[in-house]
Write a protein that holds these residues in place. Structure first.
Motif, PDB file in Angstrom:
ATOM      1  N   PRO A 163      23.127 -39.193  24.237  1.00 33.47           N
ATOM      2  CA  PRO A 163      23.767 -39.007  25.547  1.00 33.47           C
ATOM      3  C   PRO A 163      23.179 -37.871  26.355  1.00 33.47           C
ATOM      4  O   PRO A 163      23.355 -37.809  27.567  1.00 33.47           O
ATOM      5  CB  PRO A 163      25.234 -38.709  25.175  1.00 33.47           C
ATOM      6  N   ASP A 164      22.462 -36.930  25.692  1.00 30.82           N
ATOM      7  CA  ASP A 164      21.880 -35.814  26.419  1.00 30.82           C
ATOM      8  C   ASP A 164      20.540 -36.164  27.051  1.00 30.82           C
ATOM      9  O   ASP A 164      19.985 -35.384  27.816  1.00 30.82           O
ATOM     10  CB  ASP A 164      21.702 -34.619  25.479  1.00 30.82           C
ATOM     11  N   ARG A 165      19.993 -37.345  26.732  1.00 32.29           N
ATOM     12  CA  ARG A 165      18.731 -37.776  27.314  1.00 32.29           C
ATOM     13  C   ARG A 165      19.000 -38.737  28.455  1.00 32.29           C
ATOM     14  O   ARG A 165      19.819 -39.658  28.332  1.00 32.29           O
ATOM     15  CB  ARG A 165      17.839 -38.425  26.259  1.00 32.29           C
ATOM     16  N   ARG A 174      10.557 -31.766  29.251  1.00 28.46           N
ATOM     17  CA  ARG A 174      11.615 -31.248  28.390  1.00 28.46           C
ATOM     18  C   ARG A 174      12.198 -29.986  29.008  1.00 28.46           C
ATOM     19  O   ARG A 174      11.573 -29.349  29.852  1.00 28.46           O
ATOM     20  CB  ARG A 174      11.078 -30.977  26.982  1.00 28.46           C
ATOM     21  N   ARG A 175      13.395 -29.661  28.580  1.00 27.16           N
ATOM     22  CA  ARG A 175      14.091 -28.511  29.164  1.00 27.16           C
ATOM     23  C   ARG A 175      13.388 -27.198  28.843  1.00 27.16           C
ATOM     24  O   ARG A 175      13.364 -26.277  29.650  1.00 27.16           O
ATOM     25  CB  ARG A 175      15.539 -28.474  28.674  1.00 27.16           C
ATOM     26  N   SER A 215      12.859 -27.872  22.952  1.00 25.33           N
ATOM     27  CA  SER A 215      13.802 -28.983  23.053  1.00 25.33           C
ATOM     28  C   SER A 215      13.107 -30.331  22.930  1.00 25.33           C
ATOM     29  O   SER A 215      11.884 -30.440  23.026  1.00 25.33           O
ATOM     30  CB  SER A 215      14.546 -28.913  24.394  1.00 25.33           C
ATOM     31  N   ALA A 225      13.512 -34.771  27.553  1.00 21.55           N
ATOM     32  CA  ALA A 225      14.763 -34.841  28.316  1.00 21.55           C
ATOM     33  C   ALA A 225      15.068 -36.248  28.803  1.00 21.55           C
ATOM     34  O   ALA A 225      16.213 -36.543  29.161  1.00 21.55           O
ATOM     35  CB  ALA A 225      14.698 -33.886  29.498  1.00 21.55           C
ATOM     36  N   HIS A 241      20.075 -43.391  34.599  1.00 19.98           N
ATOM     37  CA  HIS A 241      20.093 -42.163  35.380  1.00 19.98           C
ATOM     38  C   HIS A 241      19.183 -42.290  36.597  1.00 19.98           C
ATOM     39  O   HIS A 241      19.575 -41.962  37.718  1.00 19.98           O
ATOM     40  CB  HIS A 241      19.659 -40.981  34.520  1.00 19.98           C
ATOM     41  N   ASP A 278      16.506 -31.806  38.037  1.00 19.88           N
ATOM     42  CA  ASP A 278      17.273 -32.063  36.817  1.00 19.88           C
ATOM     43  C   ASP A 278      17.202 -30.922  35.813  1.00 19.88           C
ATOM     44  O   ASP A 278      18.208 -30.571  35.189  1.00 19.88           O
ATOM     45  CB  ASP A 278      16.759 -33.343  36.129  1.00 19.88           C
TER      46      ASP A 278
END
Length: 338
Positions: A13-15, A42-43, A47, A50, A89, A194
């Motif tokens: 869910p975080d991607r 990526r953040r 990490s 993303a 998204h 983002d």
């Protein structure tokens, strides 16, 4: 790129899911440029990626591009009719010579309209804007496409507020970009929104992209236009010198001295080669630099005018009205990348 079967559980869910929509005869770079950005952004350095990326077409399978490379794709039905739908998204419609035919495919356009309602963000690269327009997703919005397609977009879809100059535009949840490599600029701007500016800069460094460009920059490169006109490079050193000394008060005599010519001979030869007077060319270089600073910094208009070599902010305003058809303050309001 991840292939998405209809029954795949949504386990990250975080991607953020990015769905690229393709059709026959797309421009390969329209796809792979933004795809590269989202696949590896990526953040931070420690990490996970993303984004999770997917490619889909009307019926799935291999899709022809404008090169010898074919692209594998999932059928759109996996996304529009699957019982367990992954959250979209960012939805991105790719451009290409097949965009006009894709925009006339009512079933395909309807699928995109349905998916756009589910998506947090809807985008197009290049002539993919024609498909978004056919779906009614650009009505009453500012939008851009490749400069060769702007007239077609405006004439076929009069409800769209077509902009000819910017490399990309964000209007609400809808983003559109100009041609080919501008899709990379748009993707980097989305990553910045983002994940933050450091993530976008790190991705640009990985791609060896010289800078993260704002949407307010022009898809018409004044530098490329100068190179195209001066194919023998007779004035390339002069143009480099002008850019390096942009803050200075520079006269035609100064330019002639830099070229080792008399002022009269220099002005005549320069105008013959470049199709524009030396003074107008210098003004264009100053305006280009000012546009970049207006879009990417918080510096005042007065400071920018000084840094770009204008006599004062009123002189810069008049130059903008002549070349960009708007004032510096209005340009900043429209194109500043916040």
């Amino acid at each position: 790129m991840t292939s998405y079967p209809a029954n795949l559980p949504i386990d990250a869910p975080d991607r953020m899911n990015v769905l690229f929509i393709v059709y026959p005869n797309i421009v390969l770079l329209d796809l792979v440029g933004p795809l590269q950005v989202f696949t590896h952004s990526r953040r931070n350095a420690l990490s996970e990626a993303a984004y999770r990326t997917y490619v889909a077409s009307r019926d799935g399978g291999r899709i022809e591009t404008n090169t010898i490379v074919q692209i594998e794709s999932d059928p759109l039905v996996n996304w529009s009719e699957a019982r367990q739908k992954p959250p979209i998204h960012t939805l991105i419609v790719i451009g290409g010579d097949g965009a006009g035919e894709a925009a006339r495919d009512k079933a395909f356009v309807e699928q995109i309209r349905i998916l756009a309602k589910q998506a947090t963000r809807v985008c197009s690269v290049c002539s993919g804007a024609l498909v978004l327009a056919a779906a009614g997703l650009l009505n009453d919005r500012h939008a851009v496409t490749h400069w060769e397609d702007c007239e077609q977009l405006a004439s076929q879809y009069p409800a769209v507020k077509v902009e000819v100059d910017p490399i990309f535009i964000k209007d609400g949840k809808v983003w559109t970009s100009a041609g080919i490599t501008a899709g990379i600029d748009m993707a980097l701007a989305i990553v910045k929104e983002d994940l933050g500016k450091p993530a976008a800069i790190e991705m640009a460094r990985s791609l060896v992209t010289p800078m993260v460009r704002s949407g307010g920059q022009s898809q018409f490169s004044a530098e490329l236009d100068r190179q195209a006109r001066d194919t023998e490079g007779r004035f390339s050193r002069l143009h480099d010198w002008l850019s390096d000394n942009i803050r200075r008060r520079i006269s035609v005599d100064d330019m002639a001295d830099e070229c080792g010519m008399s002022s009269r001979n220099f002005s005549r030869r320069y105008s013959d080669v470049m199709g524009i007077s030396p003074a107008k060319s210098l003004e264009a270089i100053r305006v280009d630099r000012a546009r970049d600073l207006l879009a990417t910094t918080d510096k005042s208009i007065k400071v920018i005018a000084s840094r770009c070599g204008f006599q004062d902010d009123e002189g810069m305003r008049r130059a903008f009205l002549r070349t960009v058809n708007t004032s510096p303050s209005e340009y900043r309001k429209q194109f500043r990348l916040r």
